[in-house]
Design a protein around this motif. Structure first.
Motif, short mmCIF file in Angstrom:
data_model
loop_
_atom_site.label_atom_id
_atom_site.label_comp_id
_atom_site.label_asym_id
_atom_site.label_seq_id
_atom_site.Cartn_x
_atom_site.Cartn_y
_atom_site.Cartn_z
N LYS A 1 7.64 78.90 27.41
CA LYS A 1 7.83 78.15 28.69
C LYS A 1 9.11 78.15 29.13
O LYS A 1 10.04 78.24 28.38
N PHE B 1 14.64 71.45 25.16
CA PHE B 1 13.10 72.02 24.85
C PHE B 1 13.58 72.95 23.75
O PHE B 1 12.61 72.78 22.73
N GLU C 1 12.11 75.79 30.54
CA GLU C 1 12.32 74.32 29.99
C GLU C 1 11.91 73.55 31.45
O GLU C 1 11.48 72.49 31.28
N THR D 1 8.78 71.77 31.53
CA THR D 1 8.48 70.77 30.55
C THR D 1 8.95 69.59 31.02
O THR D 1 9.68 69.49 32.02
N ASP E 1 6.08 75.82 23.07
CA ASP E 1 5.54 74.79 22.80
C ASP E 1 4.48 74.98 21.61
O ASP E 1 4.48 75.78 20.94
#
Lengths: 306, 333, 562
Positions: free
Chosen positions: C269, C253, C271, C274, C263
């Motif tokens: 975030k 990510f 990973e 996601t 993002d």
């Protein structure tokens, strides 16, 4: 099968007895094989050329026989001096442990001792609650044990298990004998030395063996309480060799010098480690047969009758 | 035939043990004296106990008192006693962590295997070895069985990984030869973890642990065997009616002491056997303490978990001891 | 009586005169006639310590110049952090301690910081001002940002206590210097690559890697023992969960390889939250299911991992670097790829200058200024020269103002005679000798000072191929300043979040899911992990980091991908 060769020497043996001995021998031999084979692997590796062994496939016989691994372990003088430490701690530690434990066990065996139950409970308590790493370290350091040879001996002086085993063995010695000694004018000390000790060879042998082996096998005290490798026992030296292999998988390198240093420190081959294992194990293994004779049947009763 | 003689032997056994445990005849008079006089008359005994008592106080109890860390925010400078109190903070932290019950369950499961399931095997081996009459053979086998006790966990686990490796490992080769798939990854499947642990422990400890039972067997009265054999008991019968009762006390004591370890699994072995595949069952309190408590400097938290383990152990030992005392007369205190 | 007294007095006078005279003879570098006791918590550094440290020519030279003798304590590697904690707790640390500290996110740091806060270490601010080398630490921009604000000059400390080591004198973090590079990652057997006619440098995407693995499997290659090879096998040092690093680069990510990323909307975030988490897991599951990967990739112990590497049982090694003997001793293995990240590039991201290791002086040490002065001197040009090269005339000679190893030293270095380098000489020799004397240095610029990146780098044969590899496989270095997001867990306001997060190991979860028996089990494992992140309070970390990033983008190492 093989077991047929070792017929029991008993005079009267029923078919059931025969079946029992066959089964016994089969099980014991099978167990020994299962135990022995992996250990043979250690032995084979230790006699095999290190670089060759790293290619795998060495099982029970060395492929490229060599004594180099042993030579190398001994050449590195640290193992010789570490041996001195190990021997010293084993002898001193075992002797003192036996002395203190047997005294205490004898005292706790005397039913007229007020507070016996409380003392035993208090002792058992220490088996369940540890001090934890930090308080223990702090206390040892307060007692001056850090970086001191006695840290090998004192913290393992009395083991709850052995104390209780010894006490229960004393329970098994007929009380009449103690009584007779006391009537003869022996005090507690006299009874202990003249009656109890001579009769306690089996338990002294077992506890002595267990204690000695624990001393021999312990690497933690050296690793944790000694900041100088000069006072390390062999097991700590060995553990350092072995743990190097373990920590390698988490190796983080940030620069070339560190990468080189790391790959330097892992040049110890598996074969060398195994040679070190054999060297550190062999001497204590030889102790057992000598201790064993004290477990021969009837040691106790024979002594009582005689 | 044997059954009837068994009663006789048990009588003999009881007689023999009564003889051994006979009360001091003058005990009654001693009891009536005041406590201090009785204590005074026992002064040599206290003297003999002194080194052990000093040892237990200095080496065990002072560090145990250090467990107050479980209620304190440890400060390097202020030391154990000077650090500020935090109450039950660490206990709350532990019991409210989502992992807590899984850890306890795992630890109990492993403790059960180690303390209960593995327990009889050393006794069995001792009984077997006792049946071997060929002295040389006996010596050699005994030495062999206690050999693994000297190998460090690191070496044993390395060998274990080799034996259990998928495809290439000896075990999988055997399975393949027997028509199986041979690609089972034993160490990555949590279902095999306890079996592996159990086998490793037995392999490593059976010979070593049996020594103490062998020594106990050597103390069994030979007359009892003679009597039993005279009455027609075969060797299995002798084993059951003479040897086992004869070492009952040793077995009982070791069992009671062992039960206290139900909530501790040890660290090194767990750590070495742990893989992402089996960590769901292999994560125990001892591993947790090292990972969370010591490496991150959370000493109080580590102490709190140690206290919980100790308390559970204490309750178990006290309970087992009193049950045992009631039914078998074997007891620690 | 009087006569005796006068005799004693005159004797004393003579003695003091003599000692005064002796003092006059001391070189300018003289510090004090004393022994400094240090404890080193650096894995198995003790392995490379001389048996008789103060008797080595290097240490004798150092004592001659400074008067200082050293006593170095250490413990076996795996008890380092425990020993550090216990010795601090017992107040038993010697004069100075040395440990690993790449940056403030290392696991030792919380303990060091606690010790510094509680006054276990000596404040060195004043000594620093008068020092030769360490005074640079106070200059703006000399220390890496993390070392300055989070380690040495923290706002919440009333002084400077912990000093990072191995700080480069000049920031060359974006330059590619082959002699200074170690090339880690996937390595492939050259013979297999040749047989398949594959351009090893052209394997840059996950799909290309997968196709290559399939080809290797279909190629029916065998190892030295005649067994079929695994297309990809474990790290040379033994399998571990972090072996994923080079295997699924394209599915990260964060292009930086961090567990955290940003993002397209600018939100931080983990990973696991996601879709990349599933892509990674499924990629590896596919490899495992099709037998393209050694099933013990993540777990094999070091001994056997070395074995399968040496018997050429792995067509591709999961991770190894050019300073390992199987790489530099032969050309069996060559670097593969590397794989591109999801932006289609494969640079090496750096946060700028970095340090390695740290040290501190005990608050209870006598005359801490002398201890400081000694390690300060050790990092001067003269100190570094002796530490690394040994004694002039014995192990090196000065040629055109640069040290050149003597023939003997060069020969010992090339034949890797450790006993000679460590016990007979005692110098660092670029990591080949007594490593402590490489580790304890700072303000380093070997190229400028000594004309080579380490003793014997020019002219030495041992690592010639290692350097060749680095030269043949250069990577672009890209500067993305700041600290990894996980470092901000150490913020005091997030203490409870950190305590919970310490229990979660993302890599372990990934591997666990990769070995799951069914898709449902994978989902269950991932969802449970996501749940745990939430209940650990990870949203508070995001909030904290987003705020910091908005204030100062260079504080957080983030690469926003659109």
């Amino acid at each position: 099968m093989e077991s047929q060769h070792h017929k029991p020497m008993k005079v009267r043996s029923t078919p059931a007895d025969k079946a029992v001995s066959v089964v016994t021998y089969v099980i014991v031999i099978a167990l020994c094989l299962v135990i022995l084979l992996p250990c043979l692997n250690v032995l084979a590796l230790s006699f095999n050329d290190g670089k060759d062994a790293a290619r795998g496939g060495v099982y029970f016989f060395p492929r490229m026989f060599t004594l180099m691994n042993y030579k190398e372990v001994f050449q590195d003088g640290s193992i010789i001096s570490a041996y001195r430490i190990t021997l010293a701690r084993t002898f001193i530690g075992t002797f003192l442990s036996l002395a203190v434990t047997s005294f205490a066990a004898f005292a706790l065996n005397q039913k007229e001792l007020p507070g016996r139950g409380i003392i035993i409970f208090a002792i058992t308590f220490t088996m369940l609650f540890g001090g934890g790493t930090i308080p223990t370290y702090v206390q040892y350091s307060r007692l001056g044990l850090i970086d001191n040879f006695w840290v090998y001996v004192i913290p393992s002086l009395v083991s709850v298990t052995y104390l209780i085993m010894m006490r229960s063995f004393f329970d098994g010695i007929p009380y009449e004998l103690q009584e007779a000694a006391k009537l003869d004018g022996c005090g507690y000390f006299g009874t202990f030395f003249r009656v109890m000790l001579p009769l306690s060879k089996p338990v002294l042998a077992v506890v002595g063996l267990y204690t000695a082996v624990n001393h021999w096998n312990d690497w933690f005290a050296g690793a944790f309480y000694m900041t100088s490798s000069k006072l390390w026992p062999v097991q700590t030296v060995l553990q350092q060799m072995l743990s190097r292999a373990m920590s390698a998988s988490t190796q983080q390198t940030e620069n070339v010098a560190a990468a080189i240093a790391a790959s330097q420190s892992s040049v110890t081959t598996d074969s060398l480690k195994m040679a070190a294992v054999v060297i550190t194990t062999a001497p204590i293994l030889c102790v057992y047969p000598f201790v064993q004779k004290y477990f021969a049947k009837g040691t106790l009763i024979g002594a009582v009758k005689g | 035939m044997c059954a009837t003689t068994c009663d006789k032997i048990e009588n003999l056994q009881r007689e023999s043990s009564m003889r051994k445990g006979k009360q001091n005849p003058s005990g009654i008079t001693i009891r009536t004296k005041p406590l201090w006089k009785r204590m005074l008359s026992c002064w040599p005994l206290y003297l003999m106990l002194l080194p052990a008592i000093v040892y237990y106080i200095l080496i065990c109890y002072v560090p145990i008192a250090g467990n107050v860390l479980a209620f304190k925010d440890y400060s390097f400078r202020k030391g154990i006693w000077g650090s500020p109190w935090v109450g039950m903070k660490y206990f709350n932290m532990f019991f409210s962590s989502y992992d807590c019950w899984r850890l306890i369950r795992n630890t109990l499961h492993i403790g059960f295997i180690k303390c209960i399931l593995e327990f009889p095997f050393a006794i069995l081996l001792a009984l077997l070895l006792n049946e071997i009459r060929a002295e040389k053979f006996k010596k050699v086998t005994q030495t062999i069985t206690y050999l693994p006790h000297f190998l460090s966990s690191v070496i044993i686990v390395t060998m274990l990984q080799r034996i259990l490796a998928p495809n290439t490992g000896v075990l999988n080769q055997i399975i393949k030869a027997l028509g199986g798939g041979g690609d089972t990854f034993f160490l990555m499947q949590s279902g095999y973890f306890h079996r592996i642990l159990f086998t490793m422990d037995i392999w490593r400890n059976i010979g070593w642990d049996s020594i103490i039972y062998l020594a106990a067997i050597s103390g069994v009265d030979q007359e009892l065997y003679e009597a039993a054999s005279m009455d027609g008991c075969n060797r299995l019968g002798q084993c059951w009616h003479v040897t086992l009762p004869g070492i009952r006390g040793t077995i009982g004591l070791l069992f009671i002491m062992g039960v206290g370890g139900l909530l501790s699994s040890g660290f090194e072995q767990m750590w070495l056997l742990r893989t992402p595949g089996n960590m769901a069952v292999a994560d125990t309190l001892d591993v947790y303490v090292v990972r969370i408590g010591l490496q991150n400097g959370q000493f109080g938290y580590a102490s709190a978990i140690g206290l919980i383990q100790g308390l559970v152990g204490l309750v178990l030992v006290v309970a087992t001891n009193s049950i045992s005392k009631k039914f078998t007369e074997v007891a620690l205190w | 009586m009087k006569r005796i007294l006068s005799l004693v007095l005159s004797l004393l006078m003579v003695l003091s005169c003599m000692s005064f005279a002796a003092a006059e003879d001391h070189p300018d570098t003289w510090i004090a006639d004393r022994t400094i006791r240090v404890q080193v918590y650096v894995d198995d550094i003790g392995y490379s310590l001389p048996k008789d440290l103060n008797e080595t020519p290097v240490m004798k030279k150092i004592t001659e110049l400074t008067g200082i003798k050293l006593e170095i304590g250490y413990t076996p590697g795996d008890s380092d952090s425990k020993t550090l904690a216990a010795q601090l707790a017992a107040g038993k640390i010697p004069d100075a301690i040395f440990c690993y500290l790449n940056n403030s996110t290392r696991k030792e740091f919380p303990i060091l910081l606690k010790a510094a806060r509680e006054g276990m270490f000596a404040d060195v601010t004043e000594f620093m001002k008068n020092s030769k080398v360490y005074k640079k630490y106070m200059e703006e921009g000399y220390l890496p940002g993390d070392a300055y604000t989070n380690i040495t000059f923290r706002d919440d400390l009333d002084g400077a206590y912990i000093m990072q080591l191995a700080i480069p004198a000049v920031d060359r973090s974006t330059e590619y210097i082959p002699e200074d590079e170690y090339v880690g990652g996937l390595y492939i057997q050259k013979s297999i690559a040749d047989a398949l006619g594959v351009d090893t440098r052209a394997i840059n995407t996950q799909d290309q890697l997968y196709d290559l693995l399939v080809k290797i499997k279909e190629g029916g290659f065998t190892d030295d023992n005649g067994n079929p090879v695994y297309p990809i096998g474990p790290k040379y040092w033994g399998g571990s969960v972090d072996s994923l690093q080079y295997l699924v680069t394209g599915l990260n990510f964060s292009p930086l390889g961090s567990d955290y990323g940003m993002d397209a909307e600018g939100h931080v975030k983990h990973e696991a939250e996601t879709e990349f988490v599933y892509e990674k897991i499924n990629f590896v599951r596919k490899l495992l299911a099709e037998g393209l990967m050694n099933p013990e990739y993540f777990t094999m112990d070091a001994t056997r991992a070395e074995e399968v590497s040496k018997t050429r049982n792995s067509a591709i090694l999961g991770d190894v670097h050019n300073y390992v003997d199987i790489i530099y001793d032969s050309d069996t293995y060559v670097p593969l790829g590397p794989l591109n990240d999801r932006t289609g590039k494969n640079p090496e991201y750096t946060s700028g200058k970095g340090g390695y290791g740290a040290w501190a002086i005990s608050a209870d040490a006598e005359k801490p200024e002398e201890i400081f002065a000694f390690f300060d001197w050790l990092s001067t040009y003269e100190g570094q020269l002796i530490s690394m090269y040994g004694v002039e005339g014995l192990t090196y000679n000065m040629v055109d103002g640069k040290p050149v190893l003597t023939d003997e030293a060069m020969e010992k270095l090339n034949s890797n005679d450790q006993d000679w380098m460590i016990n007979e000489i005692g110098a660092g020799f670029g990591g080949s000798g007594c490593y402590f004397f490489e580790f304890a240095l700072t303000d380093r610029d070997n190229q400028a000072n000594f004309g080579e990146s380490r003793p014997g780098a020019t002219g030495g044969t041992t690592f010639a191929r290692a350097v060749d590899i680095a030269r043949d496989y250069p990577v672009e270095k890209v500067l993305v300043p700041g600290l990894d997001i996980s470092a901000y867990l150490s913020d005091e306001s997030l203490a409870d979040v950190k305590a919970n997060m310490d229990l979660l190991n993302y890599d372990e979860m990934l591997v666990q899911a990769m070995y799951a028996q069914s898709d449902d089990e994978v989902t269950a494992i991932v969802e449970s992990f996501r749940q745990q992140l939430k209940s650990a309070g990870i949203d508070r970390l995001y909030e904290h980091v987003e705020k910091l990033y908005a204030e100062n983008p260079s504080a957080v190492q983030i690469l926003k991908v659109d």
